[in-house]
Design an enzyme around this catalytic site. Structure first.
Site, mmCIF file in Angstrom:
data_model
loop_
_atom_site.group_PDB
_atom_site.id
_atom_site.type_symbol
_atom_site.label_atom_id
_atom_site.label_comp_id
_atom_site.label_asym_id
_atom_site.label_seq_id
_atom_site.Cartn_x
_atom_site.Cartn_y
_atom_site.Cartn_z
ATOM 1 N N ALA A 123 -3.646 -7.587 0.374
ATOM 2 C CA ALA A 123 -3.319 -7.567 1.890
ATOM 3 C C ALA A 123 -2.347 -8.650 2.072
ATOM 4 C CB ALA A 123 -4.512 -7.363 2.583
ATOM 5 N N THR A 125 1.117 -8.127 3.970
ATOM 6 C CA THR A 125 1.731 -7.747 5.288
ATOM 7 C C THR A 125 1.102 -7.661 6.583
ATOM 8 O OG1 THR A 125 3.155 -6.453 3.571
ATOM 9 C CG2 THR A 125 3.521 -5.957 6.000
ATOM 10 N N GLN A 335 21.580 17.499 -4.734
ATOM 11 C CA GLN A 335 23.005 18.189 -4.818
ATOM 12 C C GLN A 335 23.132 19.343 -5.910
ATOM 13 O OE1 GLN A 335 24.572 17.257 -2.359
ATOM 14 N NE2 GLN A 335 26.338 18.496 -2.558
ATOM 15 N N ILE A 336 22.619 18.781 -7.094
ATOM 16 C CA ILE A 336 22.586 19.774 -8.183
ATOM 17 C C ILE A 336 21.635 21.223 -8.066
ATOM 18 C CG2 ILE A 336 21.946 20.079 -10.799
ATOM 19 C CD1 ILE A 336 22.840 17.120 -11.063
ATOM 20 N N GLU A 362 6.743 -4.122 -2.070
ATOM 21 C CA GLU A 362 6.905 -5.327 -3.186
ATOM 22 C C GLU A 362 8.239 -5.871 -2.972
ATOM 23 O OE1 GLU A 362 4.707 -4.872 -6.797
ATOM 24 O OE2 GLU A 362 3.560 -3.279 -5.777
#
Ligand SMILES: Cc1cc2nc3c(=O)[nH]c(=O)nc-3n(C[C@H](O)[C@H](O)[C@H](O)COP(=O)(O)OP(=O)(O)OC[C@H]3O[C@@H](n4cnc5c(N)ncnc54)[C@H](O)[C@@H]3O)c2cc1C
Length: 381
Positions: A123, A125, A335-336, A362
């Site tokens: 903890a 943030t 996209q493929i 992180e």
């Protein structure tokens, strides 16, 4: 200490089979339920996944960094939420204790963390404090007998099920990180409460929530290291965590490339498999090159860390490159797959959303760039 080669190969083989045969078939369910099934969690505990990085004397597997990243690459080949369920026990939730804990603190907590009996969270943030993590406002005030902890932590992974938090709080008037100390705070202390899990873009099944400390009485025995050492501890923890995350990015990228090859070999347009169209091949070539480069950087940095080298810059570079790399690979995968890439049933759009987080937590890509530049300037090149 490294495992002997045979034991390590057996571990990799077990994890690979577990990911392929057990976890991958559950990916859509985890997304729909936003939860990891309890029997899967129990199996992960039995395999030792919650204690990968914790020393054998405390019941963990005691993997070296190189071994850990190789396991993390395997685990990356499925929904990242599975890894996240024990990721805090292996990484940011336990490593402060591993690096700076007293023998008593380690003996009390590490065996239960390694077995998965308890869940740990990290903890740091806060609502007003993110990238500038030395500016934490949560306070731990010494009242002559104990610390009184007050403040709110935000976006805390696994907070919903955590039994123990490593909390960074301000203990003195020293500015920035120098005034920050680290504490082990059990969930069951009076005054600790958990917010509702946030609704997120991806990684369904892995929860984040606020953790609120309201005048929590924390005994001095729960302080990690000396007063004022908390920020340094947090940075060392993140330094290690970055390599683990980079390895997961490599695993997801390799999984996506394999999926793309299979799909492009099956799907026919203009009378032939799309894999035979050179513009599709170009995307596969770019993704493969990206993934190979990230893999090499992660493995080399992990080996250098095991050899005792300073890898602050290289770990940041690995996190920066690998997390951006997997974003590019996921984008090309959509996209493929064409329209199917945008449709939930195929799972590609899910991974596309899942990997977006790797560039943020992180330490964001911008913060990694700052670290890389600072260290490179310091080293003179
Ligand atoms: C799903 C999830 C799980 C998380 N788990 C945890 C956890 O378990 N424990 C924990 O403590 N935290 C956790 N976090 C928080 C995460 O580490 C932060 O969100 C992250 O560090 C960025 O902080 P911020 O969100 O406050 O963004 P901000 O710091 O406000 O950044 C906003 C933007 O500004 C940029 N920026 C900031 N400073 C600079 C600068 N000096 N130069 C250039 N650009 C800059 C950033 O790169 C970003 O692009 C989690 C977050 C998420 C989303």
């Amino acid at each position: 200490m490294a495992l002997d080669a045979e034991t390590f190969d057996a571990l990799i083989d077990t994890v690979r089979r577990f990911v392929t045969e057990r976890l991958r078939p559950l990916e859509a369910d985890v997304e729909a339920q936003d939860a990891i099934p309890e029997d899967v969690t129990a199996e992960m505990k039995a395999m030792g996944l919650f204690g990968l990085s914790i020393a054998e004397e405390y019941g963990g597997l005691g993997l070296t960094m190189l071994e850990e990243v190789k396991v993390a690459i395997e685990l990356g080949r499925t929904t990242p939420a599975f890894r996240s369920s024990f990721g805090t026990n292996v990484g940011i939730g336990s490593q402060g204790l591993v690096m700076a804990g007293s023998p008593e603190q380690k003996a009390e907590w590490l065996p239960r963390i390694a077995s998965g009996e308890i869940i740990t969270s990290f903890a740091l943030t806060e609502p007003d404090v993110g990238s500038d993590s030395g500016a934490v406002k949560t306070k731990a005030v010494w009242d002559g007998q104990a610390y009184r902890l007050s403040g709110t932590k935000r976006f805390i992974t696994n907070a919903d099920k955590a039994d123990l938090f490593t909390v960074m709080a301000r203990t003195g008037d020293a500015p920035g990180g120098r005034g920050v100390s680290a504490f082990l705070v059990p969930r069951n202390l009076a005054g600790v409460s958990i917010g509702e899990p946030e609704k997120k873009m991806g990684q369904k099944g892995a929860k984040v929530a606020d953790v609120i400390f309201d005048d929590v009485v924390v005994p001095v025995e729960n302080r990690l290291g000396a007063e004022g050492e908390g920020f340094k501890i947090a940075m060392r923890v993140l330094d290690r965590g970055r390599l683990h995350i980079s390895a997961v990015c490599v695993g997801v990228a390799e999984r996506l490339i394999a999926d793309c090859v299979a799909y492009a070999s099956e799907r026919k347009q203009f009378g032939k498999p799309i894999a035979e169209h050179q513009l599709i091949q170009a995307m596969i070539a770019d993704s493969k090159t990206d993934a190979l480069a990230a893999r090499a950087l992660v493995l080399e940095t992990a080996a250098a860390k095991d050899a005792g080298k300073d890898v602050v810059m290289e770990s940041a570079a690995a996190k920066y490159f690998a997390s951006e790399m997997v974003g590019r690979v996921a984008d090309r995968a959509v996209q493929i797959y064409g329209g199917a890439g945008y449709i939930a049933d195929y799972g590609i759009e899910r991974l596309y959303r899942d990997v977006r987080l790797f560039r943020i937590y992180e330490g964001t890509s911008q913060i990694q760039q700052l670290i890389i530049a600072r260290e490179t300037l310091k080293r003179g090149g």
